[in-house]
Design an enzyme around this catalytic site. Structure first.
Site, mmCIF file in Angstrom:
data_model
loop_
_atom_site.group_PDB
_atom_site.id
_atom_site.type_symbol
_atom_site.label_atom_id
_atom_site.label_comp_id
_atom_site.label_asym_id
_atom_site.label_seq_id
_atom_site.Cartn_x
_atom_site.Cartn_y
_atom_site.Cartn_z
ATOM 1 N N ARG A 67 30.069 -29.827 19.530
ATOM 2 C CA ARG A 67 29.760 -30.976 18.643
ATOM 3 C C ARG A 67 29.048 -30.483 17.387
ATOM 4 O O ARG A 67 27.823 -30.228 17.392
ATOM 5 C CB ARG A 67 28.875 -31.982 19.367
ATOM 6 C CG ARG A 67 28.401 -33.130 18.492
ATOM 7 C CD ARG A 67 29.491 -34.054 18.070
ATOM 8 N NE ARG A 67 30.073 -34.749 19.213
ATOM 9 C CZ ARG A 67 31.214 -35.419 19.158
ATOM 10 N NH1 ARG A 67 31.879 -35.487 18.032
ATOM 11 N NH2 ARG A 67 31.692 -36.016 20.225
ATOM 12 N N GLN A 85 42.394 -36.138 21.859
ATOM 13 C CA GLN A 85 41.823 -36.471 20.551
ATOM 14 C C GLN A 85 41.648 -35.196 19.731
ATOM 15 O O GLN A 85 41.071 -34.214 20.197
ATOM 16 C CB GLN A 85 40.460 -37.156 20.784
ATOM 17 C CG GLN A 85 39.521 -37.105 19.613
ATOM 18 C CD GLN A 85 39.508 -38.408 18.809
ATOM 19 O OE1 GLN A 85 40.501 -39.133 18.764
ATOM 20 N NE2 GLN A 85 38.391 -38.674 18.185
ATOM 21 N N ARG A 90 40.738 -26.741 19.160
ATOM 22 C CA ARG A 90 39.277 -26.598 19.270
ATOM 23 C C ARG A 90 38.801 -26.444 20.709
ATOM 24 O O ARG A 90 37.619 -26.233 20.949
ATOM 25 C CB ARG A 90 38.595 -27.796 18.606
ATOM 26 C CG ARG A 90 38.895 -29.125 19.293
ATOM 27 C CD ARG A 90 38.199 -30.286 18.600
ATOM 28 N NE ARG A 90 38.419 -31.523 19.374
ATOM 29 C CZ ARG A 90 37.722 -32.633 19.163
ATOM 30 N NH1 ARG A 90 36.792 -32.677 18.218
ATOM 31 N NH2 ARG A 90 37.959 -33.717 19.894
ATOM 32 N N HIS A 168 37.194 -30.291 10.484
ATOM 33 C CA HIS A 168 36.290 -31.426 10.757
ATOM 34 C C HIS A 168 34.817 -31.014 10.494
ATOM 35 O O HIS A 168 34.015 -30.944 11.424
ATOM 36 C CB HIS A 168 36.477 -31.819 12.230
ATOM 37 C CG HIS A 168 35.967 -33.175 12.596
ATOM 38 N ND1 HIS A 168 34.642 -33.520 12.532
ATOM 39 C CD2 HIS A 168 36.601 -34.273 13.049
ATOM 40 C CE1 HIS A 168 34.481 -34.773 12.932
ATOM 41 N NE2 HIS A 168 35.651 -35.247 13.244
ATOM 42 N N ASP A 213 33.976 -44.499 8.792
ATOM 43 C CA ASP A 213 35.021 -43.665 9.400
ATOM 44 C C ASP A 213 36.311 -43.927 8.618
ATOM 45 O O ASP A 213 37.116 -44.774 8.966
ATOM 46 C CB ASP A 213 35.202 -44.042 10.877
ATOM 47 C CG ASP A 213 36.057 -43.014 11.611
ATOM 48 O OD1 ASP A 213 36.098 -43.081 12.864
ATOM 49 O OD2 ASP A 213 36.685 -42.166 10.934
ATOM 50 N N GLU A 272 35.901 -34.102 5.658
ATOM 51 C CA GLU A 272 36.907 -33.252 6.306
ATOM 52 C C GLU A 272 38.163 -33.114 5.450
ATOM 53 O O GLU A 272 38.847 -34.110 5.192
ATOM 54 C CB GLU A 272 37.262 -33.874 7.649
ATOM 55 C CG GLU A 272 36.052 -34.189 8.520
ATOM 56 C CD GLU A 272 36.334 -35.233 9.590
ATOM 57 O OE1 GLU A 272 37.485 -35.264 10.086
ATOM 58 O OE2 GLU A 272 35.428 -36.030 9.900
HETATM 59 O O1 TA6 Z 1 36.680 -37.585 11.888
HETATM 60 C C1 TA6 Z 1 36.292 -38.841 12.319
HETATM 61 C C2 TA6 Z 1 36.693 -39.037 13.775
HETATM 62 O O2 TA6 Z 1 38.087 -39.165 13.910
HETATM 63 C C3 TA6 Z 1 35.944 -40.253 14.297
HETATM 64 O O3 TA6 Z 1 36.829 -41.326 14.561
HETATM 65 C C4 TA6 Z 1 35.244 -39.742 15.555
HETATM 66 O O4 TA6 Z 1 36.064 -39.920 16.684
HETATM 67 C C5 TA6 Z 1 35.050 -38.276 15.192
HETATM 68 O O5 TA6 Z 1 36.275 -37.907 14.583
HETATM 69 C C6 TA6 Z 1 34.641 -37.374 16.325
HETATM 70 O O6 TA6 Z 1 35.700 -37.178 17.214
HETATM 71 P P1 TA6 Z 1 35.423 -36.239 18.517
HETATM 72 O O7 TA6 Z 1 36.719 -36.221 19.257
HETATM 73 O O8 TA6 Z 1 35.023 -34.892 18.014
HETATM 74 O O9 TA6 Z 1 34.286 -36.907 19.260
#
Ligand code: TA6
Length: 314
Positions: A67, A85, A90, A168, A213, A272
């Site tokens: 994180r 996601q 990563r 990111h 966001d 990002e």
């Molecule tokens: O970059 C923004 C985002 O897409 C947010 O919607 C939030 O989910 C963030 O990324 C963090 O995502 P993660 O999967 O690293 O918790």
């Protein structure tokens, strides 16, 4: 192209014994990158100050992504379909690329490390494509941090593939309520807080009073993040990455994330460099390159004294 006499990098054990590489330049400039995720977790200036945010509750344990720092979102940004996601790059162990193909770079930049990620058998089951993802992380003589990704389609079945991508980046800021972002004014954006509905940004710098966001579309290749308290401006320069995401979870989302401190939203901002609206398609043999350069400049910013346009376009 003359090959630069590469400065040796350090290979050490980081948190939980995870392997990491340390790049050093000048008195106290440094960058740290974990092989887990190809993940930059530290970028320090010549005073040894940390410029990236990593949560004090970051887990540093697969399969959870670290994180903070600069997670690499590939082959997908966000979450849809079967992929997790932000994709799996990563959450994978990268290797040191000992024999990268010639890389046209600025030969004054001698402090860099080349990483490579290729799909495992498991990966191919979830994303049925072969690729070589080469990531060069460079620490410039003045302490600039540059990430260059080269992704090549190595499918033998003649199949093209498409992907979306983001660096990111979590910037460390003194107080989110004192931060302004310049360079995204008047752009269209997709608001993740409004079912990705499309809006147009106001004509002023972006400031922060609540969760944000947003995916800004076709953003200029220079964005300034101005930290009023530190009198410091991050300049993000991008190439091959048309979009830009701005995210701060604010208090409610912060509390909902186990690997994020309740109050940490006050001291971070994600900006990002990304390719999201129009996925990138590569035919076998084709290669895409996406570059992000981060620079820090002093900004005696006080109600408009800083001319970010100069910073952005100077
Ligand atoms: O970059 C923004 C985002 O897409 C947010 O919607 C939030 O989910 C963030 O990324 C963090 O995502 P993660 O999967 O690293 O918790």
């Amino acid at each position: 192209m003359a090959t630069s006499s590469k400065v040796p990098v350090e290979h050490v054990k980081g948190v939980n014994g995870l392997e990491k590489v340390i790049l050093r330049e000048g008195r106290k400039c440094s960058v740290e990158v974990y092989l887990y995720g190809g993940h930059v977790t530290s970028w320090k200036n010549n005073n040894g100050e940390e410029l990236l945010f990593v949560s004090s509750k970051a887990i540093f344990k697969p399969p959870k992504a670290i994180r903070g720092g600069i997670p690499i979102c590939f082959p997908q940004f966000s979450s849809h379909g079967s992929l997790e996601q932000h994709g799996f790059a990563r959450n994978r162990f990268w290797s040191i690329d000992t024999d990268p193909p010639p890389f046209p770079t600025n030969t004054t930049y001698k402090t860099f490390v080349d990483l490579i990620l290729k799909p495992s058998e498991e990966d191919i089951k979830i994303w049925p494509h072969s690729y070589e993802f080469r990531l060069r992380i460079t620490l410039g003589p003045g302490g600039d941090l540059m990430l260059i990704s080269r992704i090549r389609n190595t499918n033998l079945d003649g199949k093209p593939f498409s992907f979306t991508f983001a660096y990111h980046t979590y910037f460390s800021v003194s107080d989110i309520s004192e931060v302004r972002v310049e360079g995204l004014e008047t752009l269209d954006y997709l608001d993740n807080l409004e079912e990705k509905e499309r809006f147009t940004e106001q004509g002023d710098a972006i400031t922060f009073e609540s969760e944000v966001d947003k995916i800004y579309l076709s953003a200029l290749n220079k964005i300034a993040i101005i930290d009023h308290e530190k009198k410091r401006t991050f300049v993000l320069r991008k190439e091959g990455l048309p979009d830009a995401v701005v995210w701060n979870p604010w208090d409610k989302k912060a509390k909902a994330m186990a690997d994020f401190g309740d109050d940490e939203y006050k001291h971070m901002l994600c900006v990002e460099a990304a390719a999201i609206e129009k996925p990138i398609t590569l035919r076998p043999g084709e290669e895409w390159k996406g570059k992000q350069e981060l620079i820090v400049v002093p900004s005696s910013y006080c109600s408009g004294q800083l001319d970010p346009q100069r910073v952005l376009f100077g």
